[in-house]
Every structure is written in C-alpha cells, then in structure tokens.
Design a protein around this motif. Structure first.
Motif, PDB file in Angstrom:
ATOM      1  N   ILE A   1     -44.000 -27.275  12.914  1.00 35.14           N
ATOM      2  CA  ILE A   1     -43.430 -26.001  13.553  1.00 35.14           C
ATOM      3  C   ILE A   1     -41.885 -25.570  13.278  1.00 35.14           C
ATOM      4  N   PHE A   2     -40.790 -26.804  12.792  1.00 34.19           N
ATOM      5  CA  PHE A   2     -39.965 -26.827  12.661  1.00 34.19           C
ATOM      6  C   PHE A   2     -39.350 -25.882  11.073  1.00 34.19           C
ATOM      7  N   VAL A   3     -40.366 -25.954  10.043  1.00 30.06           N
ATOM      8  CA  VAL A   3     -40.075 -24.887   9.085  1.00 30.06           C
ATOM      9  C   VAL A   3     -40.498 -23.355   9.011  1.00 30.06           C
ATOM     10  N   THR A   4     -41.349 -23.127  10.505  1.00 28.83           N
ATOM     11  CA  THR A   4     -41.748 -21.850  10.032  1.00 28.83           C
ATOM     12  C   THR A   4     -40.858 -20.718  11.725  1.00 28.83           C
ATOM     13  N   ARG A   5     -40.145 -21.569  12.093  1.00 26.73           N
ATOM     14  CA  ARG A   5     -39.132 -20.775  12.739  1.00 26.73           C
ATOM     15  C   ARG A   5     -37.931 -19.552  11.687  1.00 26.73           C
ATOM     16  N   PRO A   6     -38.062 -18.609  12.824  1.00 26.81           N
ATOM     17  CA  PRO A   6     -37.262 -17.801  11.818  1.00 26.81           C
ATOM     18  C   PRO A   6     -35.946 -18.284  10.954  1.00 26.81           C
ATOM     19  N   LYS A   7     -35.742 -19.705  11.748  1.00 23.21           N
ATOM     20  CA  LYS A   7     -34.080 -19.568  11.552  1.00 23.21           C
ATOM     21  C   LYS A   7     -33.585 -21.238  10.555  1.00 23.21           C
ATOM     22  N   PHE A   8     -35.145 -21.793   9.923  1.00 28.36           N
ATOM     23  CA  PHE A   8     -35.043 -22.392   9.461  1.00 28.36           C
ATOM     24  C   PHE A   8     -35.827 -22.444   7.963  1.00 28.36           C
ATOM     25  N   ARG A   9     -36.390 -20.989   7.853  1.00 32.89           N
ATOM     26  CA  ARG A   9     -37.671 -20.634   6.994  1.00 32.89           C
ATOM     27  C   ARG A   9     -37.208 -21.394   5.533  1.00 32.89           C
ATOM     28  N   ARG A  10     -35.609 -21.406   5.679  1.00 33.49           N
ATOM     29  CA  ARG A  10     -36.244 -22.272   4.106  1.00 33.49           C
ATOM     30  C   ARG A  10     -35.848 -23.615   3.758  1.00 33.49           C
ATOM     31  N   ALA A  11     -35.720 -24.176   4.799  1.00 30.36           N
ATOM     32  CA  ALA A  11     -35.734 -25.275   4.615  1.00 30.36           C
ATOM     33  C   ALA A  11     -37.163 -25.688   4.246  1.00 30.36           C
ATOM     34  N   GLU A  12     -38.837 -24.859   4.461  1.00 27.10           N
ATOM     35  CA  GLU A  12     -40.261 -24.743   4.034  1.00 27.10           C
ATOM     36  C   GLU A  12     -40.035 -25.065   2.192  1.00 27.10           C
ATOM     37  N   TRP A  13     -38.924 -24.622   1.636  1.00 25.68           N
ATOM     38  CA  TRP A  13     -39.661 -24.626   0.251  1.00 25.68           C
ATOM     39  C   TRP A  13     -38.930 -26.929  -0.564  1.00 25.68           C
ATOM     40  N   ILE A  14     -37.906 -27.088   0.510  1.00 24.72           N
ATOM     41  CA  ILE A  14     -37.660 -28.519   0.025  1.00 24.72           C
ATOM     42  C   ILE A  14     -38.895 -29.550   0.720  1.00 24.72           C
ATOM     43  N   THR A  15     -39.414 -28.917   2.050  1.00 29.13           N
ATOM     44  CA  THR A  15     -40.076 -30.291   2.158  1.00 29.13           C
ATOM     45  C   THR A  15     -41.052 -30.418   1.958  1.00 29.13           C
ATOM     46  N   SER A  16     -41.745 -28.875   1.788  1.00 27.62           N
ATOM     47  CA  SER A  16     -43.555 -28.607   0.843  1.00 27.62           C
ATOM     48  C   SER A  16     -43.118 -29.365  -0.186  1.00 27.62           C
ATOM     49  N   ASN A  17     -41.993 -29.549  -1.145  1.00 28.37           N
ATOM     50  CA  ASN A  17     -42.077 -30.079  -2.010  1.00 28.37           C
ATOM     51  C   ASN A  17     -42.338 -31.513  -2.183  1.00 28.37           C
ATOM     52  N   VAL A  18     -41.435 -32.260  -1.121  1.00 31.41           N
ATOM     53  CA  VAL A  18     -41.763 -33.204  -1.167  1.00 31.41           C
ATOM     54  C   VAL A  18     -42.711 -34.020  -0.695  1.00 31.41           C
ATOM     55  N   ALA A  19     -43.192 -32.839  -0.345  1.00 33.37           N
ATOM     56  CA  ALA A  19     -44.305 -33.955   0.749  1.00 33.37           C
ATOM     57  C   ALA A  19     -45.134 -33.445  -0.894  1.00 33.37           C
ATOM     58  N   ASN A  20     -45.252 -32.913  -1.477  1.00 35.75           N
ATOM     59  CA  ASN A  20     -46.388 -32.340  -2.967  1.00 35.75           C
ATOM     60  C   ASN A  20     -46.160 -33.745  -3.877  1.00 35.75           C
ATOM     61  N   LEU A  21     -44.574 -33.988  -4.128  1.00 32.00           N
ATOM     62  CA  LEU A  21     -44.142 -35.270  -4.894  1.00 32.00           C
ATOM     63  C   LEU A  21     -44.905 -36.580  -4.347  1.00 32.00           C
ATOM     64  N   ALA A  22     -44.775 -36.606  -2.624  1.00 29.06           N
ATOM     65  CA  ALA A  22     -45.831 -37.924  -2.445  1.00 29.06           C
ATOM     66  C   ALA A  22     -47.630 -38.142  -2.595  1.00 29.06           C
TER      67      ALA A  22
END
Length: 254
Positions: free
Chosen positions: A69-90
C-alpha cells in the motif's frame, strides 16, 4: 477454443486418474499404516504444520500488505524498486539455507521456523498486492473523487475491491509454497509433518514417507481451493468476468 477445452479436460482427467491409481497402490501396500496406528501423533504433527503455515503467512500479510500500500501511493512510487529487489533477494536464497541460517540467529524451535517461512511468504504477497493496487483504473479513482468520496473511502470502496483478486492470489501462492516448505522445519525442531517425511527418507521406510508426504500434498490442495473460494467471494462479479476474459484472451494468443 473447443479443442483447447477438450485437451485441458483430458489432461485433468489423466492427472486425476494417475493420482487415484497412486493412492490405491500406496493404500494396498499398507503405506498409510501410521495414520491409524499413530493417529494421535499424526494429528499433533498436522496441527504443528498448519500452525507453522498460518502464523508465518499471517505475519507476512501484516508486513507485505502495508508495504505494498505504501509503495503504490503516488508520493512513494520510487520506493517500489528498492522494496521489490530486497524481497526478490530474500526469495533467491534456498529454503534449506534460510532454515539453517535461522539456527545461528534464533536457535531451534517453532519461532525460527516461522521466521524462515515468513521470509518466503513476503515476496508473493507483496508482489501481487503491488500489482493489484497499481492496476486499478485511475478513472475509477477520479470518479470516486468526483462523487465527493474521501481518500479513505476511495481506498476501501474502490482500490481494495479491484485489487482483491491479485492480493488473494498472492496469499494463495504464499500459503501453498509454505505448506511444502514447512516440512524443513523438522531440521530445526519446528515440528510438523516433515518429521515423518524425513524419518522415512533416513530409514528408507516408505510408510513413514508416504504417511507424511501425502497429507502435506492434500493440505496444499485444500488451502489452494479454499482461497480460490475466498478469492471468488471477495472479488466483485464484474472483476471476475473481466479477469476470466483476460485469461482466455492471453491463453488464445499464446
């Protein structure tokens, strides 16, 4: 389309027939003897297995869903790349390695097993929830604003119903994966049906192996169909139709 449906049904019938033959053969060979001779132990291990899956999945939902929910808000879209890569790494770390790593950090028992399963549950839930919220038609949100709806109302009455299909799909994937991965909890004293599975492997005893592996498989199928029903209940009828049409169109193109 008719040919494709016929082929799909034939493959389904063949698979069900093979499963039925396998179950009949294992039953005739007495490989389920432990299910009725040690029924008390079986239900204890089954309860531990279900607890591992449900607790780890619940914690993963508490973390992954708010993050999506946080990363899909317009103001925080840039954080999606970081969080997705961390989750993928795990997710790239082998499950047995994660379980072994938890021994050095949290010791042995139920808690480290839950934490290891939690790591594997986060990615599918987060990825599907992110995709679901991102796929909501902006026109629907604008229409909600035009009707005077507050942001919180738009979220719960527009975004959540339209993203429900993807969110439940991610949860279904995570739980089905966890049912199988939870067998590795045996190695760190986490309990579960992995005890019988790996005892059977170590002792070359098919009765232990089958008595543990078949219930795990049936448990995964049960959760899959249960969440399919929940998915159908929570997804608006119009969305179910559009998703089905999109799936058929994609299949026909392929």
């Amino acid at each position: 389309m008719k040919t494709q449906a016929i082929v799909t049904n034939c493959v389904r019938i063949l698979l069900f027939s093979l499963v039925a033959v396998f179950l009949y053969w294992t039953a005739s060979e007495g490989m389920y003897v432990h299910l009725y001779e040690s029924s008390g132990e079986f239900f204890r291990l089954l309860g531990e297995h279900v607890a591992l899956v449900l607790v780890s999945s619940f914690v993963a939902v508490l973390v992954a869903l708010p993050l999506a929910i946080f990363v899909t808000r317009p103001k925080f879209r840039r954080a999606e790349w970081i969080t997705s890569n961390v989750a993928n790494l795990a997710q790239t770390i082998p499950s047995l390695a994660v379980v072994a790593l938890m021994i050095g950090i949290l010791g042995i028992g139920f808690v480290p097993a839950v934490f290891a399963l939690f790591i594997y549950s986060v990615l599918p839930i987060f990825r599907n929830a992110t995709a679901g919220f991102s796929s909501v038609n902006p026109d629907l949100i604008d229409a909600g604003r035009g009707m005077g709806m507050k942001p919180i109302d738009i979220f719960f009455k527009v975004e959540v119903p339209n993203a429900a299909y993807a969110i439940i799909g991610g949860l279904r994937t995570a739980i089905v994966l966890n049912v199988g991965t939870a067998a590795f909890a045996y190695f760190i004293g986490g309990g579960g049906l992995g005890l019988w599975i790996f005892t059977g492997i170590e002792l070359y005893d098919n009765s232990y192996l089958i008595s543990g592996a078949v219930p795990v498989t049936l448990l995964a199928i049960f959760f899959d169909y249960l969440l399919r029903g929940v998915e159908r209940l929570l997804t608006p009828k119009g969305m179910r139709v559009s998703k089905k049409q999109a799936h058929l169109k994609t299949t026909a193109t392929a």
